[in-house]
Design a protein around this motif. Structure first.
Motif, PDB file in Angstrom:
ATOM      1  N   CYS D 147       0.833  -1.206   0.000  1.00  0.00           N
ATOM      2  CA  CYS D 147       0.000   0.000   0.000  1.00  0.00           C
ATOM      3  C   CYS D 147       0.874   1.266   0.000  1.00  0.00           C
ATOM      4  O   CYS D 147       1.643   1.485   0.940  1.00  0.00           O
ATOM      5  N   PRO D 148       0.767   2.103  -1.025  1.00  0.00           N
ATOM      6  CA  PRO D 148       1.578   3.330  -1.081  1.00  0.00           C
ATOM      7  C   PRO D 148       1.270   4.299   0.054  1.00  0.00           C
ATOM      8  O   PRO D 148       2.170   4.968   0.570  1.00  0.00           O
ATOM      9  N   CYS D 149       0.025   4.385   0.469  1.00  0.00           N
ATOM     10  CA  CYS D 149      -0.360   5.289   1.555  1.00  0.00           C
ATOM     11  C   CYS D 149       0.274   4.826   2.856  1.00  0.00           C
ATOM     12  O   CYS D 149       0.903   5.604   3.572  1.00  0.00           O
ATOM     13  N   SER D 150       0.115   3.539   3.150  1.00  0.00           N
ATOM     14  CA  SER D 150       0.681   2.989   4.384  1.00  0.00           C
ATOM     15  C   SER D 150       2.190   3.201   4.428  1.00  0.00           C
ATOM     16  O   SER D 150       2.765   3.588   5.446  1.00  0.00           O
ATOM     17  N   GLU D 152       3.944   5.538   2.902  1.00  0.00           N
ATOM     18  CA  GLU D 152       4.289   6.965   2.966  1.00  0.00           C
ATOM     19  C   GLU D 152       4.085   7.540   4.364  1.00  0.00           C
ATOM     20  O   GLU D 152       4.899   8.312   4.868  1.00  0.00           O
ATOM     21  N   ILE D 153       2.986   7.144   5.007  1.00  0.00           N
ATOM     22  CA  ILE D 153       2.648   7.789   6.287  1.00  0.00           C
ATOM     23  C   ILE D 153       3.287   7.093   7.485  1.00  0.00           C
ATOM     24  O   ILE D 153       3.287   7.639   8.586  1.00  0.00           O
ATOM     25  N   SER D 154       3.846   5.873   7.273  1.00  0.00           N
ATOM     26  CA  SER D 154       4.401   5.140   8.404  1.00  0.00           C
ATOM     27  C   SER D 154       5.913   5.379   8.509  1.00  0.00           C
ATOM     28  O   SER D 154       6.602   5.546   7.502  1.00  0.00           O
ATOM     29  N   ASP D 155       6.413   5.383   9.733  1.00  0.00           N
ATOM     30  CA  ASP D 155       7.853   5.563   9.927  1.00  0.00           C
ATOM     31  C   ASP D 155       8.632   4.342   9.439  1.00  0.00           C
ATOM     32  O   ASP D 155       9.818   4.448   9.103  1.00  0.00           O
ATOM     33  N   TYR D 156       7.978   3.194   9.447  1.00  0.00           N
ATOM     34  CA  TYR D 156       8.629   1.971   8.965  1.00  0.00           C
ATOM     35  C   TYR D 156       7.526   0.971   8.618  1.00  0.00           C
ATOM     36  O   TYR D 156       6.404   1.081   9.111  1.00  0.00           O
ATOM     37  N   GLY D 157       7.871   0.044   7.741  1.00  0.00           N
ATOM     38  CA  GLY D 157       6.892  -0.957   7.313  1.00  0.00           C
ATOM     39  C   GLY D 157       5.869  -0.384   6.343  1.00  0.00           C
ATOM     40  O   GLY D 157       5.923   0.813   5.993  1.00  0.00           O
ATOM     41  N   ALA D 158       4.978  -1.231   5.908  1.00  0.00           N
ATOM     42  CA  ALA D 158       3.881  -0.865   4.999  1.00  0.00           C
ATOM     43  C   ALA D 158       3.003  -2.094   4.878  1.00  0.00           C
ATOM     44  O   ALA D 158       3.519  -3.201   4.701  1.00  0.00           O
ATOM     45  N   HIS D 159       1.690  -1.906   5.004  1.00  0.00           N
ATOM     46  CA  HIS D 159       0.871  -3.117   4.899  1.00  0.00           C
ATOM     47  C   HIS D 159       0.854  -3.589   3.449  1.00  0.00           C
ATOM     48  O   HIS D 159       0.856  -2.799   2.508  1.00  0.00           O
ATOM     49  N   TYR D 209       8.476  -3.463  -1.586  1.00  0.00           N
ATOM     50  CA  TYR D 209       8.484  -2.218  -0.793  1.00  0.00           C
ATOM     51  C   TYR D 209       8.892  -1.037  -1.661  1.00  0.00           C
ATOM     52  O   TYR D 209       8.409   0.091  -1.481  1.00  0.00           O
TER      53      TYR D 209
END
Lengths: 259, 259, 259, 259
Positions: D147-150, D152-159, D209
């Motif tokens: 998920c590009p949103c996850s 971008e907004i997360s300090d680390y990781g991405a769902h 990622y």
């Protein structure tokens, strides 16, 4: 006067373990911790035993009996349904399982947005002779899992996916579906919501990344809590990850009996 | 302030026909002819269009919007949900489909035993620009069918089986699910019940045997009624027999548009 | 050198009964009585145990191992696959189940028309320590059943439907899928074909009508044959009728062990 | 001489669009780019039209005809099957769809481990009168999406999660299933494998990622390639993400016709 074929004698000398109806859809009201009760739709199987000397059971009585249930379906009310089944069908043993989606309102972790999560549940009751009925609660809980290996070996990111944790439990005293849901959701990398705004999405992404779990970890962490709970007399727990990097699942299973 | 990736511009110059959420389970209240309304559980898909210059839609708004629906779901209320979807997502077109088991109490033909029959229904709404929303009702009706060929060529008996008739319809004025169910059940060899006592079973067996129908006959007899009903502007009808003598189905399909 | 997270120690002190892969689709060649072997497509689950001190298993080895199987899959070859699983994963116990549609050419009873019937089969192997592997064969056989009650009480006709009989069996010596299929088909009101011309349809209609069976009768007649077969050490048999007069199934189940 | 009910005249004056068999399982050999052909198992639907004056079609001929097919099933061979269907049933139009899992050997990106990936495919043919048959190829490709949103907004990781991209296409010249698979896999965050060793897992994690995609991005990137390919005359593409943070899917759909 119509002949009653089912009531005729049978000479094959073979008793039948279970006979009845399968796959009946029926609206039900189930006990709900937050709201007292909720309406949902169930799929129901109902069986009794048939002694060797009887040719057939009376299928219509199962459905008629289900229609007369006028208390919320719950772990509590199964015993009386089982007794009614044995009385109505003249049987020594009775079995019923009732599967339904169960809804719990969840509030998202940051923006407090409210949404409903659905959990597929089954309550199973078996009564054999004069013994206390055997009651099992099964709850399927969808979760997020982040792969610890992928996180460790990768410079950034980590593959994660939706998984399903299925708990079946026997117990001394009544337990709520909500109790099983809560303990499973705490054993996952993160729990799942129907509504997440952006601040929530950041939260669950980071929480899951901080909390990587194999299917092995999830079943062990659920098992640990259930083993320590003296109310639980038996349980099984499985975790299935719908792997994001494969077209098959990773799976783990533990079964445990107290004494 | 978090960046809003979905709101960024897109330069691929490709509009998207439908974007949204799929497979959401949600408890719903639907209009019910006999009782005003009934509680059931739906699976919901909700989509809007996305113009070429927008990168993404806002998925959480679909679920939030569904939570605000506080009137019974029905063919009547779809239009306002579609308008809310377009407003909330800033879209020109919107699509929703809501599938649910719907229960109707039926009384058996001889002993007047009461039971609930379940029918899988879908209500579908699409709104495109300023035109009136396009609303479709789909109803799946399980039936009994007796094979006319088998009856004719056999000295006794006739193979029969459960079948499913699926009607989809567009219409001028509101129609009840019950109306579709009734007309389909009259077009089958016999209709289906959840509770039948022996006198009822004799009745439905003989009625079905007296009334053999191919899938071809069933779709034609349903089509005949729908063609004659000036309220119906378009329909499709399929019949699928889960053949008792084969491991595959017999199938027939008619689609018809009023001019 | 990449860290091997799965190989790290685990301190929760909880062994795992089964861990592995689930739902893998794989083309397989299975032993076939008439033709030596046949190609089909399987869904495969493979699990091993995991001792309490190990953090995780090695999921990729299951799939690699499946790729090296180069003999037809059959009850015979399961034992060596199980041994390979234990060796490859360093496990004490191993479990595999392989489900696939299996095709048998059948000739229609009158016109001798040839057609293929499909039967869903599962072969299941479990190996625990040094004991002989436990092998189970499951075969699902679609059949026709005519209701004896409906036939008896009705002036003409009798409701009938497709049903499914599911046999699971343990045995001393190898058994063919074809043997289970044959004995089940003889216990039904009539067996099922993919191609039937009119003369055949007359035959199967009349044969079924002459041979009415409840689900109770079908499981008893299958059980009778299996009890008398000293090669069978354990079996279960269920019959499910997709009732043509109801939207739910009639169901019966017998389990039997030759202790 | 047995009466032929299906051949009798019908007076309802309602032609039937499609009549035939549905859900027949059949082993098939399909064309395979790497190996010439492969064995798999299909589910087949076959229909013809029925003019208003005919009472019924001849169901057994569909199955018999399928048995006579002795060349590999492919987009090429559908036309002759459709002509045979029309001739055999005396029909003006014919429709067939054949769905099967299709296997492609893939080599993992770093360790070159070989494994089979399965893709659900359907080939659909319709022939109406003297016009050239309309042939459609449908291919479902499982993919990884981050998920590009996850991200971008997360300090680390991405769902991220497994998703399924479904392409349906019409074309001038023959296309391979492999071509559709390749272009979809390049439009995803990363493609999926059945065997990945640790070095591979690091590679696919980081690649995914680095390459975040919404369902909107995936359908647009697939659409872009298909629009530019002058051999494709029509296509639809959907992407469904089995969201790891929700219990429902995100979905996007584009349909495009080269007028």
């Amino acid at each position: 006067m119509m002949i009653d074929i089912q009531n005729q004698p049978d000479f094959r000398n073979i008793p039948i373990d279970k006979v009845g109806i399968k796959g009946l859809k029926h609206p039900v009201i189930v006990r709900d911790k937050a709201n007292g009760s909720q309406s949902t739709v169930a799929e129901v199987n109902m069986y009794v035993d048939l002694p060797h000397q009887c040719k057939g059971t009376h299928m219509s009585r199962f459905v008629e009996l289900l229609h007369t249930v006028n208390t919320p379906v719950s772990l509590d009310s199964l015993t009386s349904i089982l007794e009614d089944m044995k009385a109505s069908l003249g049987a020594k043993s009775a079995h019923i399982d009732i599967s339904f989606p169960y809804f719990i309102e969840k509030t998202s972790p940051c923006t407090q947005s409210k949404g409903l999560m659905d959990y597929n549940c089954t309550i199973i009751g078996s009564s054999n002779g004069r013994k206390k009925a055997d009651i099992v609660l099964k709850v399927a809980v969808p979760v997020t899992s982040v792969c610890p290996c992928s996180k460790e070996i990768s410079d950034y990111g980590a593959h994660n996916q939706r998984g399903e944790v299925l708990v079946a439990a026997r117990f001394h005293k009544f337990i709520w579906i909500e109790e099983i849901v809560n303990l499973v959701e705490q054993a996952a990398s993160c729990d799942i919501y129907s509504v997440l705004k952006r601040a929530d999405e950041k939260y669950v992404t980071e929480k899951a990344y901080n909390n990587p779990k194999f299917v092995e970890d999830i079943v062990r962490d659920v098992a640990k809590v259930l083993i320590e709970d003296s109310n639980i007399t038996w349980f099984s727990v499985s975790a299935e990850n719908f792997e994001s990097i494969h077209n098959h699942s990773a799976y783990a299973y533990i079964e445990h009996s107290r004494d």
